[in-house]
Design a protein around this motif. Structure first.
Motif, short mmCIF file in Angstrom:
data_model
loop_
_atom_site.label_atom_id
_atom_site.label_comp_id
_atom_site.label_asym_id
_atom_site.label_seq_id
_atom_site.Cartn_x
_atom_site.Cartn_y
_atom_site.Cartn_z
N TYR A 174 49.48 50.78 19.65
CA TYR A 174 50.60 49.98 20.16
C TYR A 174 50.26 49.23 21.46
N ARG A 175 49.07 49.52 22.00
CA ARG A 175 48.62 48.75 23.17
C ARG A 175 48.02 47.41 22.74
N PHE B 196 57.06 44.22 22.67
CA PHE B 196 57.39 45.31 23.58
C PHE B 196 57.88 44.78 24.94
N ARG B 197 57.39 43.61 25.34
CA ARG B 197 57.88 43.03 26.59
C ARG B 197 59.36 42.67 26.45
N ALA B 198 59.73 42.11 25.29
CA ALA B 198 61.14 41.79 25.05
C ALA B 198 61.98 43.06 24.98
N ALA B 199 61.43 44.12 24.35
CA ALA B 199 62.16 45.39 24.28
C ALA B 199 62.35 46.00 25.67
N ARG B 200 61.32 45.90 26.51
CA ARG B 200 61.43 46.42 27.88
C ARG B 200 62.52 45.69 28.65
N ARG B 201 62.53 44.34 28.55
CA ARG B 201 63.55 43.58 29.28
C ARG B 201 64.95 44.01 28.85
N ARG B 202 65.14 44.19 27.51
CA ARG B 202 66.47 44.56 27.02
C ARG B 202 66.87 45.95 27.51
N LEU B 203 65.97 46.92 27.42
CA LEU B 203 66.30 48.28 27.85
C LEU B 203 66.57 48.35 29.35
N LEU C 94 57.13 59.86 20.22
CA LEU C 94 57.76 59.42 21.47
C LEU C 94 58.95 58.52 21.16
N THR C 95 59.93 58.52 22.06
CA THR C 95 60.98 57.52 21.96
C THR C 95 60.41 56.16 22.34
N LEU C 96 61.15 55.11 22.00
CA LEU C 96 60.71 53.77 22.39
C LEU C 96 60.58 53.67 23.90
N ALA C 97 61.56 54.21 24.62
CA ALA C 97 61.52 54.15 26.09
C ALA C 97 60.30 54.88 26.63
N ILE D 190 52.75 52.92 28.15
CA ILE D 190 51.80 51.80 28.12
C ILE D 190 52.07 50.76 29.20
N GLY D 191 53.24 50.82 29.85
CA GLY D 191 53.54 49.77 30.83
C GLY D 191 54.17 50.22 32.13
N GLY D 192 54.30 51.51 32.34
CA GLY D 192 54.89 51.99 33.58
C GLY D 192 56.38 52.22 33.45
N PRO D 193 57.00 52.79 34.49
CA PRO D 193 58.41 53.20 34.43
C PRO D 193 59.35 52.04 34.10
N LEU D 194 60.37 52.35 33.34
CA LEU D 194 61.43 51.38 33.06
C LEU D 194 62.44 51.36 34.19
N ARG D 195 62.88 50.18 34.54
CA ARG D 195 63.96 50.06 35.54
C ARG D 195 65.31 50.18 34.85
N ASN D 196 66.28 50.69 35.58
CA ASN D 196 67.66 50.73 35.10
C ASN D 196 68.44 49.74 35.96
N ARG D 197 68.47 48.49 35.52
CA ARG D 197 69.04 47.44 36.36
C ARG D 197 70.55 47.62 36.61
N PRO D 198 71.35 48.03 35.64
CA PRO D 198 72.77 48.27 35.95
C PRO D 198 72.96 49.31 37.05
N ARG D 199 72.16 50.38 36.99
CA ARG D 199 72.29 51.41 38.03
C ARG D 199 71.80 50.87 39.37
N GLU D 200 70.71 50.09 39.33
CA GLU D 200 70.21 49.49 40.58
C GLU D 200 71.26 48.57 41.18
N ALA D 201 71.91 47.76 40.33
CA ALA D 201 72.93 46.83 40.83
C ALA D 201 74.11 47.58 41.42
N ALA D 202 74.50 48.68 40.77
CA ALA D 202 75.63 49.47 41.28
C ALA D 202 75.27 50.10 42.62
N ARG D 203 74.03 50.60 42.72
CA ARG D 203 73.61 51.20 43.99
C ARG D 203 73.53 50.14 45.09
#
Length: 423
Positions: free
Chosen positions: A11-12, A20-27, A84-87, A93-106
């Motif tokens: 998958y690399r 996977f880049r599009a999937a990362r942006r969506r998640l 593995l889950t998709l996340a 393969i690409g490092g930690p996922l950001r949680n933008r809604p949580r970041e925005a709330a914080r």
């Protein structure tokens, strides 16, 4: 049989990179949810087309313009192949996922925490300039930047305390040094030094309070502090003096000696603080522009009556010297430029020191205009552009200035001022 680790390595491959880049942006955008519309790849190459067919099981012809897959489908295929889950795969393969809604709330909560002490200040209800300042630093991203760093998160609260202290001071109170002010509010004498965050915030607010642009140079910063009775440098705060003898050792002797020769003498706030003097002049004339004092020294010499020059906006040194002159029985006579800053400074001298306004009437203004004659087309430096200022000693003056729209600077009426000094 392909192992889970081999599947992860597969998958690399470049054929999965855009998907996977599009999937990362969506998640990252939706906080990790697999729900919602599919993600896709536009104009896929042959390798990408085959990879997505392998995931979805849906054949698409070569040259297809767009191919997509739902996140839940992609997650199921990834789980089956890697365990593995998709996340989890995306993080592998690409490092930690950001949680933008949580970041925005914080971030929103942090902004609120940073703003709350400033909005709870009594100035928020009483001072329009203060509300405008908070609105501006909220709109331009300043509050977000401050709230995002622990070191500066409390800067707005400290700025509010500085502004409350300065607003509570009455006109004519003794000045405070910048270091004293910083230590009083923050317990650190250098906290208000440039280019610190606190200094920048406070000066932006004070510029709004004074109705002037935010300072861009060391001189402008010093003048803005000085305007609010805060002394940045007692050697830089000064007043130009001609023929003002004084009693007292040191400065008193120097002033008396200079007066004997009709020599202009520069007095600093440091000297006034270090060498107490007593002034006994019956009348002290005040001008704004050094060109007037220079002419008086050249043409009248020792015969010129006591004259001091503010060299622009009156400094703390001027206010200290003026107060000493009034204490010694002097009558101040003040003249300045016929522009809005000039008449504003004249009004301050009248209110603060009881100064008489010297040739500062509507008639004097109109006479100065007549002396100038017709202004050349495009001579913008004589156009009045700032906000109008009332002239309570002669309301007709402000009216005439608004009507004519032209400044009359002190140098151009120096002949009449020199005539008064000769008399």
């Amino acid at each position: 049989m392909t192992s889970a680790s081999e599947a992860v390595e597969r998958y690399r491959g470049a054929e999965y990179e855009r998907l996977f880049r599009a999937a990362r942006r969506r998640l990252e955008k939706n906080g990790g949810s697999l729900d919602g519309p599919p993600v896709g790849v536009g104009n896929p190459d042959e390798a990408e087309r085959k990879a997505i067919i392998g995931i979805t099981g849906d054949y698409r012809d070569p040259g297809v313009k767009h191919m997509s897959v739902t996140l839940s489908e992609l997650d199921a295929v990834v789980r089956a192949g890697t365990g593995l889950t998709l996340a989890a795969l995306l993080e592998t393969i690409g490092g930690p996922l950001r949680n933008r809604p949580r970041e925005a709330a914080r971030a929103l909560a942090a902004r609120g925490d940073a703003l709350r002490p400033a909005k709870e200040s009594p100035l928020y209800e009483s001072a329009e300039w203060y509300r405008e300042w908070l609105d501006e630093v909220s709109r331009d991203g300043t509050v977000s930047r401050l709230a995002g760093r622990s070191r500066t998160a409390g800067a707005l609260a400290r700025a509010a305390r500085v502004l409350e202290f300065l607003e509570a001071r009455t006109e004519g109170c003794l000045p405070v040094t910048l270091a004293e002010l910083a230590a009083k509010i923050t317990h650190h004498p250098k906290a208000l030094d440039h280019p610190g965050t606190l200094s920048t915030l406070v000066l932006r607010a004070l510029a709004m309070r004074a109705g002037v642009p935010a300072p861009g140079s060391a001189e402008e910063r010093r003048d803005l502090w000085d305007r609010h009775e805060v002394v940045v440098d007692d050697l830089a705060s000064r007043i130009l003096v001609l023929n003002l003898p004084a009693e007292g050792e040191g400065l008193g002797e120097w002033l008396t000696g200079a007066a004997r020769f009709g020599a202009p003498f520069q007095v600093t706030l440091h000297q006034l603080n270090t060498f107490p003097v007593v002034l006994r002049a019956p009348v002290v004339h005040v001008c704004e522009n050094p060109a007037v004092l220079r002419r008086a020294a050249a043409e009248l010499g020792p015969q010129c009556p006591p004259l001091v020059c503010t060299e622009g906006r009156p400094s703390t040194a001027f206010h200290r010297l003026a107060a000493l002159a009034v204490e010694g029985g002097a009558r101040l006579r003040y003249h300045g430029d016929f522009d809005w800053p000039g008449v504003d400074m004249a009004g301050v001298a009248a209110r603060r020191h009881g100064a008489e306004l010297w040739r500062m009437t509507a008639a004097d203004y109109l006479a100065g205009l007549a002396h100038l004659g017709d202004l050349p087309e495009g001579d913008e430096h004589l156009r009045l552009s700032e906000r109008a200022v009332p002239t309570p000693w002669d309301p007709a003056l402000a009216e005439a200035m608004r009507e004519r729209g032209s400044a009359v600077y002190e140098e151009s009426v120096a002949d009449s001022l020199l005539a008064d000094l000769r008399g």
